[in-house]
Design a protein around this motif. Structure first.
Motif, short mmCIF file in Angstrom:
data_model
loop_
_atom_site.label_atom_id
_atom_site.label_comp_id
_atom_site.label_asym_id
_atom_site.label_seq_id
_atom_site.Cartn_x
_atom_site.Cartn_y
_atom_site.Cartn_z
N GLU A 20 11.49 100.33 120.48
CA GLU A 20 12.93 100.64 120.46
C GLU A 20 13.69 99.67 119.56
OE1 GLU A 20 14.21 100.94 124.58
OE2 GLU A 20 14.13 103.13 124.38
N SER A 43 15.15 109.23 120.84
CA SER A 43 15.09 108.75 122.22
C SER A 43 13.70 108.90 122.80
CB SER A 43 16.07 109.55 123.09
OG SER A 43 17.38 109.34 122.66
N GLN A 88 13.13 100.87 116.16
CA GLN A 88 13.90 102.09 115.96
C GLN A 88 15.38 101.79 115.70
OE1 GLN A 88 13.28 105.95 116.56
NE2 GLN A 88 11.83 104.91 115.21
#
Length: 185
Positions: free
Chosen positions: A138, A150, A141
């Motif tokens: 994450e 997500s 990302q």
């Protein structure tokens, strides 16, 4: 590992793609959602009788959602682990649970994950710290900005991207752990 065992299925398919000639058999209990107490009761037929070389356990989320008590959930979890270790020669891979799966009980979830991590013995019990791996993913990302995909939906259920990430993570970690074990590292 997904409502219908999606990540476990992806993991098995990834291994088959990487090693098409290796003899492998998979027993994936994805679509059947048992509490840990039922898994313990069913272990003689569902686990011990299979003579599995490796067992990946991704358990505890259901119970943590119900009681939010890491000690209580881990007590049952540890009973299952001890039963498997005493009645099989299988190598166990224990998955940690990402906080995104249970944001309303982060403290209990982190306490449970700490207890799971403490079970690592480098021999027959290996911890696959998916929670940390997911957090790192994450962070990477976020570097992409607003277009990051997500891993969990608004109901805290894993998305298909999460299933792929978990499948890849399991496959790579088991392969690396096996190589380390065979080479004596």
């Amino acid at each position: 590992m997904g409502v219908n065992g999606e990540a476990a299925s992806l993991f098995s398919e990834l291994l088959l793609c990487e090693y098409p000639t290796r003899p492998m058999q998979f027993a994936i209990a994805g679509s059947i959602r048992y509490p840990i107490s039922t898994v313990i009761a069913r272990a003689p037929g569902d686990i011990f009788g299979k003579h599995a070389e490796r067992i990946v356990l991704g358990l505890g989320l259901h119970e943590l959602r119900a009681v939010a008590d890491a000690d209580q959930v881990f007590t049952q979890y540890k009973i299952l682990l001890e039963e498997i270790l005493s009645k099989t020669s299988s190598v166990l891979y224990l998955l940690t649970i990402p906080r995104q799966a249970l944001p309303e009980c982060v403290a209990a979830l982190e306490a449970f994950n700490e207890k799971v991590c403490a079970m690592e013995n480098g021999d027959r019990v290996h911890v696959l710290d998916f929670a940390s791996h997911l957090e790192d993913f994450e962070k990477d990302q976020l570097q992409r900005g607003k277009f990051a995909r997500s891993l969990y939906d608004s109901n805290h259920l894993p998305t298909s991207l999460c299933h792929v990430l978990l499948g890849l993570f399991i496959a790579r970690r088991i392969y690396n752990t096996q190589k380390e074990t065979e080479n004596g590292f």
